[in-house]
Design a protein around this motif. Structure first.
Motif, PDB file in Angstrom:
ATOM      1  N   LYS A  50       0.829  -1.203   0.000  1.00  0.00           N
ATOM      2  CA  LYS A  50       0.000   0.000   0.000  1.00  0.00           C
ATOM      3  C   LYS A  50       0.866   1.257   0.000  1.00  0.00           C
ATOM      4  O   LYS A  50       0.499   2.261  -0.573  1.00  0.00           O
ATOM      5  CB  LYS A  50      -0.912   0.012   1.221  1.00  0.00           C
ATOM      6  CG  LYS A  50      -2.081  -0.934   1.109  1.00  0.00           C
ATOM      7  CD  LYS A  50      -2.918  -0.937   2.353  1.00  0.00           C
ATOM      8  CE  LYS A  50      -3.603   0.401   2.541  1.00  0.00           C
ATOM      9  NZ  LYS A  50      -4.515   0.402   3.687  1.00  0.00           N
ATOM     10  N   LYS A  94       3.646   3.954  -0.847  1.00  0.00           N
ATOM     11  CA  LYS A  94       4.298   4.405  -2.071  1.00  0.00           C
ATOM     12  C   LYS A  94       5.812   4.289  -1.874  1.00  0.00           C
ATOM     13  O   LYS A  94       6.320   4.518  -0.788  1.00  0.00           O
ATOM     14  CB  LYS A  94       3.890   5.831  -2.375  1.00  0.00           C
ATOM     15  CG  LYS A  94       2.408   5.923  -2.709  1.00  0.00           C
ATOM     16  CD  LYS A  94       2.028   7.287  -3.179  1.00  0.00           C
ATOM     17  CE  LYS A  94       0.617   7.429  -3.617  1.00  0.00           C
ATOM     18  NZ  LYS A  94      -0.362   6.480  -3.242  1.00  0.00           N
ATOM     19  N   TYR A 125       9.667   5.423  -3.068  1.00  0.00           N
ATOM     20  CA  TYR A 125      10.457   6.471  -3.701  1.00  0.00           C
ATOM     21  C   TYR A 125      11.923   6.079  -3.609  1.00  0.00           C
ATOM     22  O   TYR A 125      12.365   5.534  -2.599  1.00  0.00           O
ATOM     23  CB  TYR A 125      10.256   7.815  -2.986  1.00  0.00           C
ATOM     24  CG  TYR A 125       8.838   8.302  -3.031  1.00  0.00           C
ATOM     25  CD1 TYR A 125       8.429   9.191  -4.024  1.00  0.00           C
ATOM     26  CD2 TYR A 125       7.902   7.874  -2.100  1.00  0.00           C
ATOM     27  CE1 TYR A 125       7.115   9.639  -4.064  1.00  0.00           C
ATOM     28  CE2 TYR A 125       6.591   8.316  -2.151  1.00  0.00           C
ATOM     29  CZ  TYR A 125       6.200   9.193  -3.131  1.00  0.00           C
ATOM     30  OH  TYR A 125       4.905   9.636  -3.188  1.00  0.00           O
ATOM     31  N   ILE A 129       5.138   5.816   3.573  1.00  0.00           N
ATOM     32  CA  ILE A 129       5.988   5.678   2.386  1.00  0.00           C
ATOM     33  C   ILE A 129       7.136   4.722   2.684  1.00  0.00           C
ATOM     34  O   ILE A 129       7.443   4.431   3.839  1.00  0.00           O
ATOM     35  CB  ILE A 129       6.590   7.025   1.912  1.00  0.00           C
ATOM     36  CG1 ILE A 129       7.558   7.582   2.950  1.00  0.00           C
ATOM     37  CG2 ILE A 129       5.513   8.001   1.521  1.00  0.00           C
ATOM     38  CD1 ILE A 129       8.504   8.636   2.401  1.00  0.00           C
ATOM     39  N   LYS A 154       9.466   8.458  -8.120  1.00  0.00           N
ATOM     40  CA  LYS A 154       8.349   7.724  -7.534  1.00  0.00           C
ATOM     41  C   LYS A 154       8.242   6.436  -8.335  1.00  0.00           C
ATOM     42  O   LYS A 154       8.062   6.473  -9.561  1.00  0.00           O
ATOM     43  CB  LYS A 154       7.069   8.546  -7.625  1.00  0.00           C
ATOM     44  CG  LYS A 154       5.883   7.880  -7.009  1.00  0.00           C
ATOM     45  CD  LYS A 154       4.683   8.813  -7.061  1.00  0.00           C
ATOM     46  CE  LYS A 154       3.482   8.169  -6.444  1.00  0.00           C
ATOM     47  NZ  LYS A 154       2.310   9.052  -6.536  1.00  0.00           N
ATOM     48  N   GLY A 163       5.773   5.293 -11.415  1.00  0.00           N
ATOM     49  CA  GLY A 163       5.124   6.543 -11.768  1.00  0.00           C
ATOM     50  C   GLY A 163       6.030   7.327 -12.696  1.00  0.00           C
ATOM     51  O   GLY A 163       7.131   6.896 -13.012  1.00  0.00           O
ATOM     52  N   ASP A 214      -0.303  12.891  -2.329  1.00  0.00           N
ATOM     53  CA  ASP A 214      -1.086  11.724  -2.760  1.00  0.00           C
ATOM     54  C   ASP A 214      -1.832  12.057  -4.041  1.00  0.00           C
ATOM     55  O   ASP A 214      -2.368  13.144  -4.186  1.00  0.00           O
ATOM     56  CB  ASP A 214      -2.105  11.322  -1.687  1.00  0.00           C
ATOM     57  CG  ASP A 214      -1.497  10.442  -0.620  1.00  0.00           C
ATOM     58  OD1 ASP A 214      -2.078  10.389   0.462  1.00  0.00           O
ATOM     59  OD2 ASP A 214      -0.456   9.813  -0.874  1.00  0.00           O
ATOM     60  N   ASP A 245      -4.130   9.780  -5.074  1.00  0.00           N
ATOM     61  CA  ASP A 245      -5.239   8.814  -5.006  1.00  0.00           C
ATOM     62  C   ASP A 245      -6.578   9.515  -5.155  1.00  0.00           C
ATOM     63  O   ASP A 245      -6.826  10.532  -4.631  1.00  0.00           O
ATOM     64  CB  ASP A 245      -5.211   8.054  -3.681  1.00  0.00           C
ATOM     65  CG  ASP A 245      -3.891   7.326  -3.487  1.00  0.00           C
ATOM     66  OD1 ASP A 245      -3.390   6.759  -4.468  1.00  0.00           O
ATOM     67  OD2 ASP A 245      -3.390   7.328  -2.338  1.00  0.00           O
TER      68      ASP A 245
END
Length: 136
Positions: free
Chosen positions: A34, A36, A38, A74, A110, A113, A134, A136
């Motif tokens: 879940k 993210k 980086y 994160i 990211k 992404g 975010d 989302d």
């Protein structure tokens, strides 16, 4: 590779990978978490604990402080791209790998992404804020 959990409330994790092989190993073990993910690519640290790359030296304390203040779940991974000669080689795998396509360091991407910050952009808190927002 090492991992440090720095905030149990938001499950923020910081990792370090020390070369391209460790980078590949880390990527292969990434699950569809879940959080993210980086990556910050920087030059290898010298004996004094600072990168050979002056731009990485300037960005690191700003990014570190920003990540410390960030209240989001994160995973943040510092990636060592090697010494100056290794990095400058046009065949450096960090340059040729389609997953990261690095042209300059420092670079923050990211994962999975299109968002990224390159060079002096990594020292600007407002750009860091936009990168970590975010979507989302």
């Amino acid at each position: 590779m090492n991992a440090i959990k720095i905030d149990n409330m938001v499950k923020k994790e910081i990792h370090t990978v020390n070369n391209y092989d460790e980078f590949n190993e880390y990527i292969s073990k990434l699950s569809e978490k879940k959080a993210k993910v980086y990556f910050m690519f920087t030059g290898k640290k010298k004996e004094n604990g600072r990168s050979w790359c002056i731009y990485c030296q300037m960005a690191e304390p700003i990014v570190k402080a920003f990540i410390g203040e960030l209240q989001k779940e994160i995973i943040f991974v510092y990636v060592d791209v090697g010494d100056r000669d290794y990095w400058k080689d046009k065949a450096c795998p960090f340059r040729t790998d389609a997953r990261c396509k690095l042209m300059v360091i420092p670079t923050i991407i990211k994962w999975k992404g299109v968002q990224r910050l390159e060079g002096s952009q990594c020292t600007k808190r407002e750009l860091l804020q936009m990168l970590f927002e975010d979507d989302d």
